[in-house]
Scaffold this motif. Structure first.
Motif, PDB file in Angstrom:
ATOM      1  N   GLY A  85       0.845  -1.189   0.000  1.00  5.52           N
ATOM      2  CA  GLY A  85       0.000   0.000   0.000  1.00  5.52           C
ATOM      3  C   GLY A  85       0.877   1.234   0.000  1.00  5.52           C
ATOM      4  O   GLY A  85       2.096   1.178  -0.038  1.00  5.52           O
ATOM      5  N   GLY A  86       0.266   2.359   0.009  1.00  2.00           N
ATOM      6  CA  GLY A  86       1.032   3.591   0.020  1.00  2.00           C
ATOM      7  C   GLY A  86       1.321   4.076  -1.381  1.00  2.00           C
ATOM      8  O   GLY A  86       0.720   3.625  -2.350  1.00  2.00           O
ATOM      9  N   PRO A  87       2.262   4.983  -1.509  1.00  2.00           N
ATOM     10  CA  PRO A  87       2.538   5.583  -2.817  1.00  2.00           C
ATOM     11  C   PRO A  87       3.191   4.582  -3.777  1.00  2.00           C
ATOM     12  O   PRO A  87       3.809   3.611  -3.365  1.00  2.00           O
ATOM     13  CB  PRO A  87       3.491   6.733  -2.490  1.00  2.00           C
ATOM     14  CG  PRO A  87       4.136   6.339  -1.217  1.00  2.00           C
ATOM     15  CD  PRO A  87       3.105   5.548  -0.448  1.00  2.00           C
ATOM     16  N   THR A  88       3.018   4.848  -5.051  1.00  2.00           N
ATOM     17  CA  THR A  88       3.611   4.011  -6.082  1.00  2.00           C
ATOM     18  C   THR A  88       5.097   4.310  -6.179  1.00  2.00           C
ATOM     19  O   THR A  88       5.494   5.443  -6.403  1.00  2.00           O
ATOM     20  CB  THR A  88       2.934   4.305  -7.441  1.00  2.00           C
ATOM     21  OG1 THR A  88       1.545   4.060  -7.311  1.00  2.00           O
ATOM     22  CG2 THR A  88       3.508   3.433  -8.525  1.00  2.00           C
ATOM     23  N   ARG A  89       5.920   3.278  -5.974  1.00  2.00           N
ATOM     24  CA  ARG A  89       7.360   3.447  -6.060  1.00  2.00           C
ATOM     25  C   ARG A  89       8.016   2.096  -6.256  1.00  2.00           C
ATOM     26  O   ARG A  89       7.366   1.063  -6.197  1.00  2.00           O
ATOM     27  CB  ARG A  89       7.925   4.126  -4.827  1.00  2.00           C
ATOM     28  CG  ARG A  89       7.657   3.366  -3.570  1.00  2.00           C
ATOM     29  CD  ARG A  89       8.182   4.122  -2.371  1.00  2.00           C
ATOM     30  NE  ARG A  89       7.959   3.358  -1.191  1.00  2.00           N
ATOM     31  CZ  ARG A  89       8.572   2.227  -0.870  1.00  2.00           C
ATOM     32  NH1 ARG A  89       9.479   1.737  -1.648  1.00  2.00           N
ATOM     33  NH2 ARG A  89       8.303   1.589   0.238  1.00  2.00           N
ATOM     34  N   LEU A  90       9.308   2.108  -6.505  1.00  5.84           N
ATOM     35  CA  LEU A  90      10.066   0.884  -6.746  1.00  5.84           C
ATOM     36  C   LEU A  90      10.379   0.174  -5.430  1.00  5.84           C
ATOM     37  O   LEU A  90      10.446   0.811  -4.370  1.00  5.84           O
ATOM     38  CB  LEU A  90      11.361   1.211  -7.484  1.00  5.84           C
ATOM     39  CG  LEU A  90      11.192   1.747  -8.900  1.00  5.84           C
ATOM     40  CD1 LEU A  90      12.534   2.192  -9.450  1.00  5.84           C
ATOM     41  CD2 LEU A  90      10.567   0.708  -9.795  1.00  5.84           C
ATOM     42  N   PRO A  91      10.602  -1.160  -5.473  1.00  7.07           N
ATOM     43  CA  PRO A  91      10.982  -1.900  -4.267  1.00  7.07           C
ATOM     44  C   PRO A  91      12.336  -1.442  -3.726  1.00  7.07           C
ATOM     45  O   PRO A  91      13.182  -0.944  -4.461  1.00  7.07           O
ATOM     46  CB  PRO A  91      11.060  -3.349  -4.738  1.00  7.07           C
ATOM     47  CG  PRO A  91      10.328  -3.405  -6.016  1.00  7.07           C
ATOM     48  CD  PRO A  91      10.411  -2.040  -6.610  1.00  7.07           C
ATOM     49  N   ASP A  92      12.542  -1.640  -2.410  1.00  5.56           N
ATOM     50  CA  ASP A  92      13.825  -1.311  -1.790  1.00  5.56           C
ATOM     51  C   ASP A  92      14.930  -2.223  -2.304  1.00  5.56           C
ATOM     52  O   ASP A  92      16.036  -1.778  -2.581  1.00  5.56           O
ATOM     53  CB  ASP A  92      13.729  -1.429  -0.265  1.00  5.56           C
ATOM     54  CG  ASP A  92      12.710  -0.463   0.317  1.00  5.56           C
ATOM     55  OD1 ASP A  92      12.416   0.556  -0.336  1.00  5.56           O
ATOM     56  OD2 ASP A  92      12.203  -0.748   1.413  1.00  5.56           O
ATOM     57  N   SER A  93      14.632  -3.530  -2.384  1.00  7.01           N
ATOM     58  CA  SER A  93      15.612  -4.495  -2.899  1.00  7.01           C
ATOM     59  C   SER A  93      14.881  -5.675  -3.518  1.00  7.01           C
ATOM     60  O   SER A  93      13.751  -6.000  -3.129  1.00  7.01           O
ATOM     61  CB  SER A  93      16.548  -4.972  -1.793  1.00  7.01           C
ATOM     62  OG  SER A  93      15.841  -5.751  -0.863  1.00  7.01           O
ATOM     63  N   GLU A  94      15.555  -6.320  -4.488  1.00  5.67           N
ATOM     64  CA  GLU A  94      15.013  -7.490  -5.170  1.00  5.67           C
ATOM     65  C   GLU A  94      16.141  -8.474  -5.447  1.00  5.67           C
ATOM     66  O   GLU A  94      17.276  -8.063  -5.670  1.00  5.67           O
ATOM     67  CB  GLU A  94      14.414  -7.119  -6.533  1.00  5.67           C
ATOM     68  CG  GLU A  94      13.185  -6.277  -6.494  1.00  5.67           C
ATOM     69  CD  GLU A  94      12.686  -6.001  -7.909  1.00  5.67           C
ATOM     70  OE1 GLU A  94      11.945  -6.853  -8.433  1.00  5.67           O
ATOM     71  OE2 GLU A  94      13.063  -4.960  -8.466  1.00  5.67           O
ATOM     72  N   SER A  95      15.821  -9.766  -5.420  1.00  3.30           N
ATOM     73  CA  SER A  95      16.757 -10.788  -5.882  1.00  3.30           C
ATOM     74  C   SER A  95      15.944 -11.966  -6.398  1.00  3.30           C
ATOM     75  O   SER A  95      14.809 -12.192  -5.969  1.00  3.30           O
ATOM     76  CB  SER A  95      17.716 -11.223  -4.775  1.00  3.30           C
ATOM     77  OG  SER A  95      17.045 -11.963  -3.797  1.00  3.30           O
TER      78      SER A  95
END
Length: 155
Positions: A85-95
């Protein structure tokens, strides 16, 4: 980059084929053994290799399913919005391996996904080891049978 795309497409299309061919091979082997009367004999490497194909294909398909379900990157800007939820933005980290997507300090991928994936990989490796050991046992048995007592006494 194109090589990686072609390789990943090959894996995506090859995994279900390997899974189905291995499953049919295992069923055919089982039916053949049952028609023979199921007499005891030395272990055959065929069931192990079929099971290795099933678990390897299943692990690839499971990783693709989990990636598609929990870490779809078609719209990475909406991934955190739908999960946390919350604002649309990119993930903090991905693997990818281990599969992980973190948004606002919250892991989106469920805790059971990575153990299942690595369990399937481990089962595939165990089946390949079993096939190797069964093949070695058959080779030893064939070598022991080929040396008859008559030829051994002449030497």
């Amino acid at each position: 980059m194109e090589i990686l795309l072609v390789l990943s497409a090959f894996v995506v299309y090859a995994a279900p084929v390997v899974l189905l061919m291995s499953a049919f091979g295992l069923v055919a082997h089982t039916v053949r053994r049952l028609r023979e009367g199921g007499r005891p004999r030395l272990a055959s490497p065929k069931p192990f290799t079929h099971l290795a194909g099933i678990t390897a294909g299943g692990s690839v398909l499971f990783l693709l399913y989990a990636q598609w379900t929990y870490a779809s990157s078609f719209r990475p800007d909406n991934l955190c919005h739908f999960a946390v939820g919350g604002p649309t933005r990119l993930p903090d980290s991905e693997s990818v391996i281990p599969l992980s997507v973190v948004c606002d300090g919250t892991e989106i991928v469920p805790i059971w996904v990575n153990p299942v994936f690595f369990g399937l990989i481990s089962a595939s490796l165990a089946c390949l080891t079993g096939a190797s050991l069964a093949r070695r046992a058959l080779a030893r048995q064939a070598a022991a049978v080929s040396v008859s007592p008559v030829s051994a006494s002449r030497s």
